[in-house]
Write a protein that holds these residues in place. Structure first.
Motif, short mmCIF file in Angstrom:
data_model
loop_
_atom_site.label_atom_id
_atom_site.label_comp_id
_atom_site.label_asym_id
_atom_site.label_seq_id
_atom_site.Cartn_x
_atom_site.Cartn_y
_atom_site.Cartn_z
N SER A 115 25.64 87.90 -16.71
CA SER A 115 25.31 89.25 -16.25
C SER A 115 26.23 90.33 -16.81
CB SER A 115 25.33 89.30 -14.72
OG SER A 115 26.60 88.92 -14.21
N TYR A 116 27.55 90.15 -16.71
CA TYR A 116 28.46 91.21 -17.13
C TYR A 116 28.58 91.31 -18.65
CZ TYR A 116 31.84 87.34 -17.41
OH TYR A 116 32.47 86.16 -17.69
N VAL A 117 28.13 90.28 -19.37
CA VAL A 117 28.19 90.30 -20.83
C VAL A 117 26.90 90.83 -21.43
CG1 VAL A 117 28.47 88.86 -22.89
CG2 VAL A 117 29.83 88.38 -20.86
N ARG A 118 25.78 90.62 -20.73
CA ARG A 118 24.47 90.93 -21.29
C ARG A 118 24.36 92.39 -21.73
NH1 ARG A 118 21.66 88.41 -17.80
NH2 ARG A 118 21.49 90.08 -16.26
N VAL A 119 24.94 93.31 -20.95
CA VAL A 119 24.80 94.73 -21.25
C VAL A 119 25.54 95.13 -22.52
CG1 VAL A 119 25.22 97.06 -20.35
CG2 VAL A 119 24.46 95.26 -18.81
N VAL A 120 26.65 94.46 -22.83
CA VAL A 120 27.48 94.87 -23.97
C VAL A 120 27.45 93.88 -25.13
CG1 VAL A 120 29.04 96.25 -22.56
CG2 VAL A 120 29.53 93.84 -22.89
N THR A 121 26.65 92.83 -25.02
CA THR A 121 26.65 91.81 -26.08
C THR A 121 26.28 92.38 -27.44
OG1 THR A 121 26.15 89.97 -24.57
CG2 THR A 121 25.53 89.69 -26.87
N ALA A 122 25.16 93.09 -27.50
CA ALA A 122 24.72 93.64 -28.79
C ALA A 122 25.70 94.68 -29.31
CB ALA A 122 23.33 94.23 -28.64
N LEU A 123 26.22 95.52 -28.41
CA LEU A 123 27.21 96.51 -28.82
C LEU A 123 28.44 95.84 -29.42
CD1 LEU A 123 27.09 98.93 -25.74
CD2 LEU A 123 26.24 99.42 -28.03
N MET A 124 28.92 94.76 -28.76
CA MET A 124 30.09 94.05 -29.24
C MET A 124 29.81 93.40 -30.59
SD MET A 124 32.63 94.48 -27.24
CE MET A 124 33.62 93.26 -28.09
N ALA A 125 28.60 92.90 -30.77
CA ALA A 125 28.25 92.29 -32.06
C ALA A 125 28.29 93.33 -33.17
CB ALA A 125 26.85 91.67 -31.98
N GLY A 126 27.82 94.55 -32.86
CA GLY A 126 27.88 95.61 -33.86
C GLY A 126 29.29 96.07 -34.13
N VAL A 127 30.09 96.23 -33.07
CA VAL A 127 31.48 96.66 -33.22
C VAL A 127 32.26 95.66 -34.06
CG1 VAL A 127 33.65 97.02 -31.97
CG2 VAL A 127 31.54 98.04 -31.12
N SER A 128 32.02 94.36 -33.83
CA SER A 128 32.72 93.32 -34.58
C SER A 128 32.14 93.12 -35.99
CB SER A 128 32.67 91.99 -33.82
OG SER A 128 31.34 91.54 -33.70
N ARG A 129 31.06 93.89 -36.29
CA ARG A 129 30.42 93.85 -37.61
C ARG A 129 29.94 92.45 -37.96
NH1 ARG A 129 31.14 98.85 -39.41
NH2 ARG A 129 30.17 98.41 -41.43
N MET A 130 29.34 91.81 -36.98
CA MET A 130 28.72 90.51 -37.25
C MET A 130 27.64 90.67 -38.31
SD MET A 130 26.61 88.06 -34.60
CE MET A 130 28.03 87.82 -33.53
N HIS A 131 27.51 89.69 -39.18
CA HIS A 131 26.50 89.73 -40.23
C HIS A 131 25.13 89.88 -39.57
CE1 HIS A 131 25.07 89.33 -44.23
NE2 HIS A 131 24.52 88.15 -44.08
N PHE A 132 24.35 90.91 -39.97
CA PHE A 132 23.13 91.25 -39.25
C PHE A 132 22.10 90.12 -39.21
CE2 PHE A 132 18.86 93.24 -39.02
CZ PHE A 132 18.96 93.71 -37.72
N PRO A 133 21.81 89.41 -40.31
CA PRO A 133 20.84 88.31 -40.22
C PRO A 133 21.27 87.24 -39.21
CG PRO A 133 21.18 88.90 -42.51
CD PRO A 133 22.20 89.65 -41.71
#
Length: 208
Positions: A115-133
């Motif tokens: 629950s507490y991760v779901r809201v920021v998961t995608a934001l965190m992935a973008g901030v950490s510059r995870m490879h988009f594919p």
């Protein structure tokens, strides 16, 4: 107006929008919306569980992509600004960071069910510059899996809702709550080995 009334009035588009917003970083009751709609499907109240699942999965995938690019463009500064908002808790960001550090790319998949991760998961992935594919893959399978599980749970509850309502009408809320409490205590006693004082196995000091 209650969430249930809103969903009954607007239907599948509201489920999609709630899930998309939650996945993009807005703390909306997305999971609750899916449970309500799926429950209505199970109770035969005008919803189809397969459509609930499809709209939920599509909303989660779309919201995840939006959140990823917001995080990637806005960076850490965006999360710092959001953490000062009342509706965006700073400890959620900190917990999400620890979650990402522990699970790496799989956090996108597992974060969907926390629950507490779901809201920021995608934001965190973008901030950490995870490879988009890579993000897209985990976001898709995580969203589909999550939507399937939540839709199934809501649907099953809805299928039994008429029985629950009948029981409530016949025996009243008080008796029902008492029965549920007794059942919960019994289950906890069996699972955790709780026993009343003076019963069960004797300890080493008590043996003759």
């Amino acid at each position: 107006m209650s969430l249930e009334v809103l969903i009954q009035t607007i239907g599948y588009p509201l489920v999609f929008l709630f899930i998309m917003g939650e996945s993009a970083g807005v703390p909306l009751p997305g999971e609750t919306a899916v449970l309500v709609a799926a429950g209505a499907a199970g109770a035969g109240k005008g919803f189809n569980v397969w459509l609930v699942f499809a709209f939920a999965a599509a909303g989660a995938i779309a919201g995840g992509i939006i959140g990823y690019w917001i995080g990637r463009r806005g960076g850490r500064a965006l999360l710092e600004r959001l953490s000062r908002r009342r509706w965006f808790k700073k400890d959620h960001v900190e917990k999400a960071e620890r979650f990402f550090a522990r699970h790496g790319g799989k956090a996108v998949f597992f974060g969907r069910g926390v629950s507490y991760v779901r809201v920021v998961t995608a934001l965190m992935a973008g901030v950490s510059r995870m490879h988009f594919p890579r993000f897209l893959f985990y976001n898709a399978i995580g969203s589909i899996t999550w939507a399937a599980v939540v839709s199934f749970v809501g649907y099953k509850f809805g299928r039994h809702l008429p029985f629950v309502e009948k029981v409530i009408d016949e025996i009243g809320w008080g008796v029902l709550i008492a029965v549920l409490c007794i059942a919960a205590v019994y289950y906890a006693s069996r699972k955790f080995g709780w026993l009343p004082a003076g019963t069960g196995r004797k300890t080493k000091d008590q043996r003759p």
